[in-house]
Scaffold this motif. Structure first.
Motif, PDB file in Angstrom:
ATOM      1  N   PHE A 174     -46.931 -11.150 -41.572  1.00  0.00           N
ATOM      2  CA  PHE A 174     -46.752 -12.402 -40.845  1.00  0.00           C
ATOM      3  C   PHE A 174     -47.225 -13.555 -41.710  1.00  0.00           C
ATOM      4  N   LEU A 212     -45.255  -4.341 -40.998  1.00  0.00           N
ATOM      5  CA  LEU A 212     -44.916  -5.752 -40.799  1.00  0.00           C
ATOM      6  C   LEU A 212     -45.912  -6.667 -41.496  1.00  0.00           C
ATOM      7  N   PRO A 231     -48.066 -17.393 -41.143  1.00  0.00           N
ATOM      8  CA  PRO A 231     -48.195 -18.398 -40.077  1.00  0.00           C
ATOM      9  C   PRO A 231     -47.720 -19.774 -40.539  1.00  0.00           C
ATOM     10  N   ALA A 276     -45.970 -10.261 -34.188  1.00  0.00           N
ATOM     11  CA  ALA A 276     -46.971  -9.985 -35.222  1.00  0.00           C
ATOM     12  C   ALA A 276     -48.223  -9.338 -34.639  1.00  0.00           C
ATOM     13  N   ARG A 277     -48.308  -9.212 -33.330  1.00  0.00           N
ATOM     14  CA  ARG A 277     -49.435  -8.574 -32.634  1.00  0.00           C
ATOM     15  C   ARG A 277     -50.729  -9.345 -32.817  1.00  0.00           C
ATOM     16  N   VAL A 278     -50.698 -10.660 -32.596  1.00  0.00           N
ATOM     17  CA  VAL A 278     -51.953 -11.412 -32.585  1.00  0.00           C
ATOM     18  C   VAL A 278     -52.729 -11.011 -31.339  1.00  0.00           C
ATOM     19  N   GLU A 279     -53.984 -11.462 -31.261  1.00  0.00           N
ATOM     20  CA  GLU A 279     -54.818 -11.074 -30.116  1.00  0.00           C
ATOM     21  C   GLU A 279     -54.197 -11.574 -28.819  1.00  0.00           C
ATOM     22  N   ASN A 280     -54.293 -10.750 -27.785  1.00  0.00           N
ATOM     23  CA  ASN A 280     -53.817 -11.063 -26.443  1.00  0.00           C
ATOM     24  C   ASN A 280     -52.299 -11.053 -26.317  1.00  0.00           C
ATOM     25  N   ARG A 301     -45.565 -14.769 -33.117  1.00  0.00           N
ATOM     26  CA  ARG A 301     -46.958 -14.288 -33.076  1.00  0.00           C
ATOM     27  C   ARG A 301     -47.073 -13.028 -32.235  1.00  0.00           C
ATOM     28  N   PRO A 333     -54.693   0.100 -40.029  1.00  0.00           N
ATOM     29  CA  PRO A 333     -54.349  -1.063 -40.863  1.00  0.00           C
ATOM     30  C   PRO A 333     -53.545  -0.734 -42.115  1.00  0.00           C
ATOM     31  N   ARG A 368     -50.097  -0.128 -41.149  1.00  0.00           N
ATOM     32  CA  ARG A 368     -49.552  -1.299 -40.474  1.00  0.00           C
ATOM     33  C   ARG A 368     -48.994  -2.324 -41.469  1.00  0.00           C
TER      34      ARG A 368
END
Lengths: 318, 242
Positions: free
Chosen positions: B76, B74, B78, B46-50, B43, B67, B70
């Motif tokens: 992702f 990559l 899940p 994958a640059r999820v939030e935070n 994750r 975007p 982007r």
């Protein structure tokens, strides 16, 4: 596309029934003052309010469902409508506000407070049942506080006045009131519609949306705030109207190939159509006193809501 | 040649700051005990939030790119296969793409044998079928780096083999795949295996070397008892993690 054109055509027919041009024209020819009164004071504000409020409910409902990934989320189920009514009652009877726009702002603030509480209680990606229960709790609490605020209000007529208002009605609203509801609602709806493709991407989950370059938390908060403004302003002027914000998006997704974000535009048309038709029925039913349109949507909406819940339970156990 | 450089990856308390460099197209496995941080590592790439740190794909910083670009860098997939909305399979593959590429989507539908399901609402498919749909979606925009969280769970044996073939073809096409796996017998199909436990990379080796490493056995609390045959280690050895 064909289906949307068909919908727009049905809406046009409903509008024609709501604004019978020939009879209005005839009245105008006989007595221009009467004609102006009928059109500008009675019919037009009423129809505009039904149209705009219905569209706002449809779009806000679709947007909230997309953000919460939950087909049961909607302005009424989430407690936003009840919160807006509380906000407007507090503003009107306790702060003594009379400006329609100030009351609309109170409604928006109440809706926002209810949705903020919902997120605190249930979280943004809650299970459908959790969200439903949290929304129900907020609705009940806001309803109770509203009753209390009315009962203790300085004005002794508060309870009596509020019947026509809070139960949802388009009767006897002035152009000023209609503008106070629909100007903020229109801006909010247009801003929501711009987020359609982002909300579609939300269907794949917040992580995928974030990895595609969206900012899920920011988007969610924007959608919630805009929905609160759209619904809150309308509730402050016309009272809380249930189920339209729940049903319109469900029907709209049949036109948007299941896409939650793209469903917002057809949900606007369907919501507007539902409320214009509901108001037509209320006007046509021969009773000695008019029933508020909100009562009718609740009567018709409850079975549809039960049908939705049963459908969800089936798909879960399947 | 595709390359991945990640610096200071971290995610709340679940992943301690981690660096990762993959300099060639390859098939990389992430293994580790439950809750050890495999998903958090995926994750955060994958640059999820935070997610903290920086990820560079071919030298391009992922966080800074718009975007549209982007999605070429990559994608992702899940671990969750849940999709609430009745979106048809074909539409789902193109979701988020600015310009839909019908021939690419048709090719993927064919590769993942989804032709007959193409018009079915995705929320009515079985979990394994949805895994194929999400796999196809992850590949739809031709990303250079593909991150897959447990893509092989919920699949029948035919599809496990097919997925491994599809992974290999993607590597031949110049892509980097990072795949979390639980089934240790699949490891031999990978070029490199990273063992994640306690929120940090513990081992990073060729799969065969990883399997024979003593720390691997200690961390997993199992021991090799024959060809592809594992038994549980005695409880006395449990806490000698590092």
């Amino acid at each position: 596309m064909k289906k949307i054109i068909a919908l727009a055509a049905i809406l046009a027919v409903a509008l024609h029934l709501a604004l019978p041009w020939h009879s209005l024209r005839a009245a105008w020819d006989i007595d221009p003052d009467l004609g102006r009164l009928l059109l500008l004071e009675l019919r037009l504000p009423r129809v505009l309010l039904a149209l705009g409020y219905g569209a706002a409910l449809g779009v806000a409902g679709a947007a909230l469902q997309a953000v919460f990934a939950n087909p049961l989320a909607s302005p009424d189920i989430s407690g936003a409508s009840t919160g807006a009514a509380l906000g407007a009652v507090l503003g009107g009877y306790w702060l003594g506000l009379t400006q329609p726009l100030a009351l609309a702002a109170c409604g928006a603030a109440g809706a926002l407070a209810a949705l903020a509480l919902l997120i605190v209680l249930a979280g943004r990606r809650a299970e459908p049942a959790t969200l439903l229960l949290a929304g129900l709790a907020i609705s009940l609490a806001a309803g109770a506080v509203t009753s209390l605020a009315l009962a203790l209000a300085p004005s002794p007529f508060a309870f009596y006045d509020s019947f026509d208002w809070l139960m949802g009605s388009f009767v006897d609203r002035s152009f000023g009131q209609v503008a106070a509801a629909l100007l903020p609602a229109t801006v909010a709806v247009l801003l929501l519609l711009r987020r359609a493709s982002a909300l579609d991407l939300f269907a794949l989950g917040e992580d995928v949306a974030a990895s595609s370059g969206l900012r899920p938390r920011k988007l969610s908060l924007e959608v919630i705030a805009l929905s609160a403004v759209a619904v809150g302003a309308c509730v402050a002027v016309a009272g809380a109207i249930g189920f339209v914000g729940l049903i319109a998006p469900v029907l709209a997704r049949k036109l948007s190939r299941g896409h939650p974000g793209r469903a917002m535009a057809p949900a606007a048309i369907i919501g507007a159509l539902l409320l214009v038709c509901a108001d037509l029925i209320v006007r046509a039913v021969p009773l000695d006193r008019p029933i508020p349109v909100g009562v009718l949507t609740a009567l018709l909406g409850t079975p549809l809501f039960i049908w939705l819940v049963v459908g969800m339970r089936r798909s879960m156990t399947a | 040649m595709t390359s991945l450089v990640a610096r200071g990856l971290a995610l709340a308390t679940r992943l301690h700051p981690t660096d990762l460099v993959i300099s060639d197209p390859s098939l990389v496995a992430l293994v580790g005990p439950n809750g050890g941080g495999k998903t958090s590592l995926l994750r955060s790439i994958a640059r999820v939030e935070n997610a903290a740190g920086n990820v560079f794909v071919d030298g391009e910083c992922v966080d800074g790119t718009p975007p549209a670009r982007r999605r070429r860098l990559l994608s992702f997939m899940p671990a969750s296969r849940d999709i609430t909305w009745p979106i048809p399979v074909r539409d789902l593959l193109g979701l988020g793409a600015d310009a839909e590429d019908p021939s690419r989507i048709e090719a993927l539908l064919h590769t993942l044998e989804l032709d007959l399901l193409a018009d079915r609402p995705v929320n009515q498919l079985s979990t394994g079928e949805r895994a194929r749909v999400l796999m196809a979606r992850a590949m739809a925009s031709h990303p250079k780096l593909i991150l897959l969280d447990e893509p092989l769970s919920n699949l029948d044996p035919y599809w496990v083999i097919r997925f491994l073939e599809i992974f290999r073809q993607a590597v031949h096409a110049g892509k980097i795949l990072i795949v979390s796996v639980h089934d240790l017998s699949q490891l031999r199909h990978f070029d490199r295996a990273i063992l994640v436990a306690d929120g940090a990379v513990q081992l990073d080796k060729a799969p065969a070397e990883l399997l024979s490493d003593e720390r691997f056995e200690n961390i997993f609390r199992i021991t090799l008892a024959g060809a592809d045959e594992w038994t549980v280690k005695q409880p006395a050895d449990q806490r000698s993690l590092r």
